[in-house]
Design an enzyme around this catalytic site. Structure first.
Site, PDB file in Angstrom:
ATOM      1  N   GLU A 284      44.552  25.145  40.469  1.00 37.84           N
ATOM      2  CA  GLU A 284      43.812  23.922  40.757  1.00 37.84           C
ATOM      3  C   GLU A 284      43.874  22.922  39.598  1.00 37.84           C
ATOM      4  O   GLU A 284      44.034  21.737  39.824  1.00 37.84           O
ATOM      5  CB  GLU A 284      42.359  24.281  41.084  1.00 37.84           C
ATOM      6  CG  GLU A 284      41.647  23.173  41.791  1.00 37.84           C
ATOM      7  CD  GLU A 284      40.134  23.266  41.670  1.00 37.84           C
ATOM      8  OE1 GLU A 284      39.613  23.943  40.779  1.00 37.84           O
ATOM      9  OE2 GLU A 284      39.478  22.621  42.478  1.00 37.84           O
TER      10      GLU A 284
ATOM     11  N   SER B  78      36.976  26.622  39.164  1.00 38.70           N
ATOM     12  CA  SER B  78      37.910  27.436  39.952  1.00 38.70           C
ATOM     13  C   SER B  78      39.312  27.229  39.406  1.00 38.70           C
ATOM     14  O   SER B  78      39.751  26.094  39.244  1.00 38.70           O
ATOM     15  CB  SER B  78      37.911  26.984  41.416  1.00 38.70           C
ATOM     16  OG  SER B  78      36.637  27.112  41.977  1.00 38.70           O
TER      17      SER B  78
ATOM     18  N   ARG C 123      40.959  18.724  47.171  1.00 39.16           N
ATOM     19  CA  ARG C 123      41.326  18.701  45.745  1.00 39.16           C
ATOM     20  C   ARG C 123      42.606  17.897  45.507  1.00 39.16           C
ATOM     21  O   ARG C 123      43.411  18.218  44.638  1.00 39.16           O
ATOM     22  CB  ARG C 123      41.525  20.121  45.203  1.00 39.16           C
ATOM     23  CG  ARG C 123      40.296  20.989  45.219  1.00 39.16           C
ATOM     24  CD  ARG C 123      39.194  20.469  44.313  1.00 39.16           C
ATOM     25  NE  ARG C 123      38.103  21.420  44.197  1.00 39.16           N
ATOM     26  CZ  ARG C 123      37.123  21.551  45.090  1.00 39.16           C
ATOM     27  NH1 ARG C 123      37.083  20.753  46.147  1.00 39.16           N
ATOM     28  NH2 ARG C 123      36.165  22.439  44.920  1.00 39.16           N
TER      29      ARG C 123
HETATM   30  N1  EPU Z   1      33.655  35.801  46.428  1.00 41.59           N
HETATM   31  C1  EPU Z   1      33.725  37.132  46.125  1.00 41.59           C
HETATM   32  N2  EPU Z   1      33.976  37.484  44.828  1.00 41.59           N
HETATM   33  C2  EPU Z   1      34.150  36.583  43.847  1.00 41.59           C
HETATM   34  C3  EPU Z   1      34.077  35.210  44.162  1.00 41.59           C
HETATM   35  C4  EPU Z   1      33.838  34.832  45.465  1.00 41.59           C
HETATM   36  O1  EPU Z   1      33.581  37.991  46.991  1.00 41.59           O
HETATM   37  O2  EPU Z   1      34.362  36.977  42.707  1.00 41.59           O
HETATM   38  C5  EPU Z   1      33.358  35.408  47.813  1.00 41.59           C
HETATM   39  C6  EPU Z   1      31.940  34.839  47.905  1.00 41.59           C
HETATM   40  O3  EPU Z   1      30.986  35.850  48.125  1.00 41.59           O
HETATM   41  C7  EPU Z   1      32.062  33.919  49.094  1.00 41.59           C
HETATM   42  C8  EPU Z   1      33.497  33.409  48.997  1.00 41.59           C
HETATM   43  O4  EPU Z   1      34.207  34.339  48.196  1.00 41.59           O
HETATM   44  O5  EPU Z   1      31.927  34.616  50.298  1.00 41.59           O
HETATM   45  C9  EPU Z   1      33.601  32.015  48.404  1.00 41.59           C
HETATM   46  O6  EPU Z   1      32.988  31.962  47.130  1.00 41.59           O
HETATM   47  P1  EPU Z   1      32.108  30.714  46.643  1.00 41.59           P
HETATM   48  O7  EPU Z   1      31.088  30.367  47.667  1.00 41.59           O
HETATM   49  O8  EPU Z   1      31.654  30.999  45.257  1.00 41.59           O
HETATM   50  O9  EPU Z   1      33.104  29.485  46.649  1.00 41.59           O
HETATM   51  P2  EPU Z   1      34.642  29.357  46.255  1.00 41.59           P
HETATM   52  O10 EPU Z   1      35.433  29.219  47.502  1.00 41.59           O
HETATM   53  O11 EPU Z   1      35.028  30.436  45.316  1.00 41.59           O
HETATM   54  C10 EPU Z   1      34.620  26.756  46.205  1.00 41.59           C
HETATM   55  C11 EPU Z   1      35.104  25.696  45.262  1.00 41.59           C
HETATM   56  C12 EPU Z   1      34.116  25.495  44.127  1.00 41.59           C
HETATM   57  C13 EPU Z   1      32.769  25.094  44.726  1.00 41.59           C
HETATM   58  C14 EPU Z   1      32.316  26.176  45.723  1.00 41.59           C
HETATM   59  C15 EPU Z   1      31.055  25.787  46.471  1.00 41.59           C
HETATM   60  C16 EPU Z   1      37.531  25.721  45.381  1.00 41.59           C
HETATM   61  C17 EPU Z   1      38.805  26.122  44.709  1.00 41.59           C
HETATM   62  N3  EPU Z   1      36.415  26.052  44.739  1.00 41.59           N
HETATM   63  O12 EPU Z   1      34.616  27.978  45.467  1.00 41.59           O
HETATM   64  O13 EPU Z   1      34.582  24.438  43.305  1.00 41.59           O
HETATM   65  O14 EPU Z   1      31.800  24.921  43.721  1.00 41.59           O
HETATM   66  O15 EPU Z   1      33.346  26.400  46.714  1.00 41.59           O
HETATM   67  O16 EPU Z   1      31.330  24.756  47.386  1.00 41.59           O
HETATM   68  O17 EPU Z   1      37.565  25.110  46.436  1.00 41.59           O
HETATM   69  C18 EPU Z   1      35.982  23.994  41.449  1.00 41.59           C
HETATM   70  O18 EPU Z   1      36.711  23.386  42.221  1.00 41.59           O
HETATM   71  O19 EPU Z   1      36.229  24.072  40.221  1.00 41.59           O
HETATM   72  C19 EPU Z   1      34.794  24.642  41.966  1.00 41.59           C
HETATM   73  C20 EPU Z   1      33.987  25.383  41.192  1.00 41.59           C
END
Ligand code: EPU
Length: 337
Positions: A333, A237, A165
């Site tokens: 972010e 995010s 990012r």
């Molecule tokens: N999780 C929870 N509770 C929640 C949210 C997440 O337990 O309320 C857990 C999920 O179950 C999972 C882990 O946290 O085990 C990660 O969650 P998720 O796969 O949804 O991905 P993220 O790390 O929250 C990142 C990016 C997203 C991108 C997704 C998929 C960042 C800051 N965010 O989210 O990007 O779509 O991975 O690759 O790196 C963005 O940058 O705006 C964005 C949406």
């Protein structure tokens, strides 16, 4: 070039914050960029280049800037090698529509990044990423207008300091560069990236997986977990996933054995901020119209009339709550203005 005053920015930021731009202009050409920057200098106003407004939180009622809404269009194939096709796209083109159009034209490689709101120019500033792909992996060259030299310069991907990012365009030293176009290098021999489990699950059962299949799978997965900004204001995010060193990670793991983490090498672990916010009891929580999304705690949402200042206060509360529980400091972010 036309300069408007006190323009409502609500339609131009996906957080749907009702701030006003002191000055506002739409940028369609490189000449518009030069004229707008000259106008800003002459009037002692700082310029701000606005893409899709999808990664932005405006915390003031009136933004004392010249908002330059990037609307440079265009998409053309500009060359090829045995391995890749080069496609040059205007900075103002909508990101998702571009990914869709390229796949229809037979150019794969960006499908994992489907449905990310925003523009092509902003995609490189932010180095958007999702489901195991970052845009930096597909960038060949970026054309920028450099106000210091008054010239258009071409920057290679290697010069852009791409990281999670992050790009050079976010650094204060390079923040005045205006991205005009991005040339993507799209692979002629394509294999799907299904490293993200939910994505793999989504295409399970298909005999051969096409780029269109992956595109649709990403759209399905994202639609399940992330709000549609046209319906509920958000900037995706709101915090980055924080990286901690080995010692801090071991201490956290002992206290929270189910902590979600990814090894990023060098003894460092990236933690899922969404998981931590959720564990802190804030998923779906709300204070007035500012809140966290009910299906993804990492997404801050505007239920209607939240001001930028209220959303920012809410974000500070989330940050403090996570810090109190985990001793981890979350960094926002989006760009905070
Ligand atoms: N999780 C929870 N509770 C929640 C949210 C997440 O337990 O309320 C857990 C999920 O179950 C999972 C882990 O946290 O085990 C990660 O969650 P998720 O796969 O949804 O991905 P993220 O790390 O929250 C990142 C990016 C997203 C991108 C997704 C998929 C960042 C800051 N965010 O989210 O990007 O779509 O991975 O690759 O790196 C963005 O940058 O705006 C964005 C949406």
């Amino acid at each position: 070039m036309q300069i408007q005053e006190l323009v409502d920015l609500k339609p131009f930021n996906t957080m749907a914050v009702a701030a006003k731009a002191r000055y506002f202009t739409t940028i369609k050409t490189q000449t518009d960029v030069q004229e707008a920057l000259a106008w800003a200098t002459e009037h002692g106003v700082k310029p701000f280049v606005l893409g899709g407004g999808a990664n932005l939180l405006i915390t003031t009622e009136v933004l004392d800037r010249l908002v330059m809404r990037m609307a440079i269009e265009g998409l053309e194939v500009v060359g090829e090698t045995d391995e890749v096709t080069y496609v040059k796209v205007g900075a103002g083109e909508d990101w998702h529509a571009t990914v869709d159009r390229l796949i229809t034209m037979g150019y794969a490689g960006l499908e994992n990044l489907a449905l990310i709101p925003g523009t092509v120019g902003a995609s490189v500033v932010q180095n958007i990423g999702a489901y195991g792909t970052e845009v930096a992996q597909r960038v060949q060259e970026i054309e920028v207008f450099n106000p210091a030299t008054d010239e258009v310069e071409a920057m290679r991907a290697q010069e852009c300091d791409f990281a999670y990012r992050h790009s050079i365009f976010k650094d204060a030293t390079h923040a005045d560069l205006v991205v005009l176009s991005v040339t993507f290098a799209l692979p002629k021999v394509w294999t799907p990236n299904l490293s993200y489990k939910e994505l793999a699950n989504q295409v399970e059962g298909l005999e051969t997986v096409t780029a269109r299949d992956v595109f649709e799978a990403v759209v399905a997965v994202r639609s399940r977990k992330l709000p549609d900004p046209k319906v509920l204001g958000s900037a995706g995010s709101f915090f980055k996933n924080p990286v901690v060193d080995h010692d801090q990670f071991l201490a956290l793991l002992e206290k929270f054995p189910s902590i979600v983490h990814y090894d990023v090498g060098g003894g460092h672990q990236k933690l899922a901020a969404g998981w931590m916010i959720d564990q802190a009891g804030l998923k779906g929580h709300r204070e007035g119209d500012a809140g966290t999304y009910e299906k993804q705690a990492l997404v801050l949402v505007n239920h209607g009339e939240a001001t930028g200042a209220e959303l920012w206060r809410y974000a500070q509360m989330v940050k403090a709550t996570v810090n109190a529980k985990f001793g981890v400091v979350l960094e926002p972010e989006p760009v905070i203005l």
